[in-house]
Design a protein around this motif. Structure first.
Motif, PDB file in Angstrom:
ATOM      1  N   THR A  16       0.764  -1.202  -0.019  1.00 44.38           N
ATOM      2  CA  THR A  16       0.039   0.121  -0.013  1.00 44.38           C
ATOM      3  C   THR A  16       0.823   1.325  -0.001  1.00 44.38           C
ATOM      4  N   ILE A  17       1.672   1.427   0.780  1.00 40.43           N
ATOM      5  CA  ILE A  17       2.854   2.511   0.909  1.00 40.43           C
ATOM      6  C   ILE A  17       3.671   2.481  -0.485  1.00 40.43           C
ATOM      7  N   ASN A  18       4.011   1.511  -1.020  1.00 40.83           N
ATOM      8  CA  ASN A  18       4.634   1.470  -2.173  1.00 40.83           C
ATOM      9  C   ASN A  18       3.698   2.115  -3.450  1.00 40.83           C
ATOM     10  N   ALA A  19       2.406   1.512  -3.353  1.00 45.64           N
ATOM     11  CA  ALA A  19       1.359   2.184  -4.412  1.00 45.64           C
ATOM     12  C   ALA A  19       1.225   3.770  -4.239  1.00 45.64           C
ATOM     13  N   ILE A  20       1.184   4.267  -3.062  1.00 44.65           N
ATOM     14  CA  ILE A  20       1.208   5.452  -2.659  1.00 44.65           C
ATOM     15  C   ILE A  20       2.108   6.234  -3.098  1.00 44.65           C
ATOM     16  N   LYS A  21       3.239   5.911  -3.031  1.00 45.21           N
ATOM     17  CA  LYS A  21       4.566   6.374  -3.576  1.00 45.21           C
ATOM     18  C   LYS A  21       4.625   6.399  -4.982  1.00 45.21           C
ATOM     19  N   GLN A  22       4.064   5.422  -5.708  1.00 46.29           N
ATOM     20  CA  GLN A  22       4.175   5.140  -7.144  1.00 46.29           C
ATOM     21  C   GLN A  22       3.365   6.211  -7.661  1.00 46.29           C
ATOM     22  N   GLY A  23       2.067   6.513  -7.167  1.00 47.64           N
ATOM     23  CA  GLY A  23       1.124   7.461  -7.417  1.00 47.64           C
ATOM     24  C   GLY A  23       1.632   8.897  -7.123  1.00 47.64           C
ATOM     25  N   GLY A  24       2.757   9.219  -6.458  1.00 46.21           N
ATOM     26  CA  GLY A  24       3.077  10.463  -6.321  1.00 46.21           C
ATOM     27  C   GLY A  24       2.349  11.224  -5.304  1.00 46.21           C
ATOM     28  N   ILE A  25       1.679  10.618  -4.411  1.00 43.19           N
ATOM     29  CA  ILE A  25       0.817  10.887  -3.295  1.00 43.19           C
ATOM     30  C   ILE A  25       1.615  11.265  -2.014  1.00 43.19           C
ATOM     31  N   THR A  26       1.810  12.357  -1.527  1.00 40.68           N
ATOM     32  CA  THR A  26       2.343  12.841  -0.082  1.00 40.68           C
ATOM     33  C   THR A  26       1.095  12.454   0.829  1.00 40.68           C
ATOM     34  N   VAL A  27       1.450  11.833   1.870  1.00 41.58           N
ATOM     35  CA  VAL A  27       0.564  11.756   3.048  1.00 41.58           C
ATOM     36  C   VAL A  27       1.023  12.301   4.319  1.00 41.58           C
ATOM     37  N   THR A  28       0.348  13.330   4.698  1.00 40.99           N
ATOM     38  CA  THR A  28       0.522  14.117   5.881  1.00 40.99           C
ATOM     39  C   THR A  28      -0.288  13.527   7.008  1.00 40.99           C
ATOM     40  N   THR A  29       0.135  13.295   7.969  1.00 40.86           N
ATOM     41  CA  THR A  29      -0.560  12.560   9.321  1.00 40.86           C
ATOM     42  C   THR A  29      -0.569  13.538  10.500  1.00 40.86           C
TER      43      THR A  29
END
Length: 182
Positions: A16-29
């Motif tokens: 899931t983390i890899n898919a987020i990174k591949q999509g260029g999505i930055t997640v602020t928590t």
């Protein structure tokens, strides 16, 4: 993306983390309230692995300031596209018209075409850059003037802009059509 939690979330899988990174999505928590070490670590890891920021707040009333800070960060990053690719060469390069896109991968390629949508976004982004303090009033006036001057020189059909133009030559691109969306 901003992920706020007032509990201890389960850790996402590495895929899931890899898919987020591949999509260029930055997640602020944002850890809200009394988080134990597990929740804070999970949120911190998500932010770290995706290039986001990690915040800890005791009260949800702090969230609007975080949202505003993050929105300004995204706005600055968005403006950087126009700052970097519009009118930056000595000769005006792309005639102060916004290129449609920049393809980062496999090699950096700028699409030397634009549309009425791109031009509207450029004008609004330029005004917003001034409002947010990224450019000065003289820069705003210069950028808007150069873009509008280029737009005045674009061929139109009965006063309407064609859907695509070459940003270097200013000629409309085939097929010739007027978009009702733009």
């Amino acid at each position: 993306m901003i992920l706020a939690s007032d509990g201890d979330p389960g850790a996402p899988t590495q895929s899931t983390i890899n898919a987020i990174k591949q999509g260029g999505i930055t997640v602020t928590t944002v850890a809200v309230g009394a988080h134990g070490p597990a929740g804070s670590t999970t949120l911190q890891n998500i932010a770290t692995q995706t290039g986001g920021k990690y915040y800890i707040v005791n009260n949800a009333k702090a969230l609007p300031k975080i949202f505003q800070r993050e929105a300004r960060r995204v706005a600055r990053k968005s403006w950087r596209y126009f700052e970097e690719f519009v009118g930056t060469s000595e000769d005006g390069g792309d005639r102060w018209l916004a290129p449609d896109n920049f393809q980062e991968d496999p090699k950096g390629v700028l699409a030397h075409r634009t549309s009425p949508t791109n031009l509207g976004l450029l004008l609004l982004s330029t005004l917003s850059a001034y409002d947010l303090g990224y450019i000065t009033l003289p820069e705003l006036v210069t950028r808007i003037d150069r873009t509008l001057s280029s737009m005045e020189g674009l061929e139109r059909y009965n006063g309407h802009f064609y859907n695509w133009y070459d940003t270097i030559s200013g000629k409309h691109l085939p097929p010739e059509y007027i978009s009702t969306v733009d």
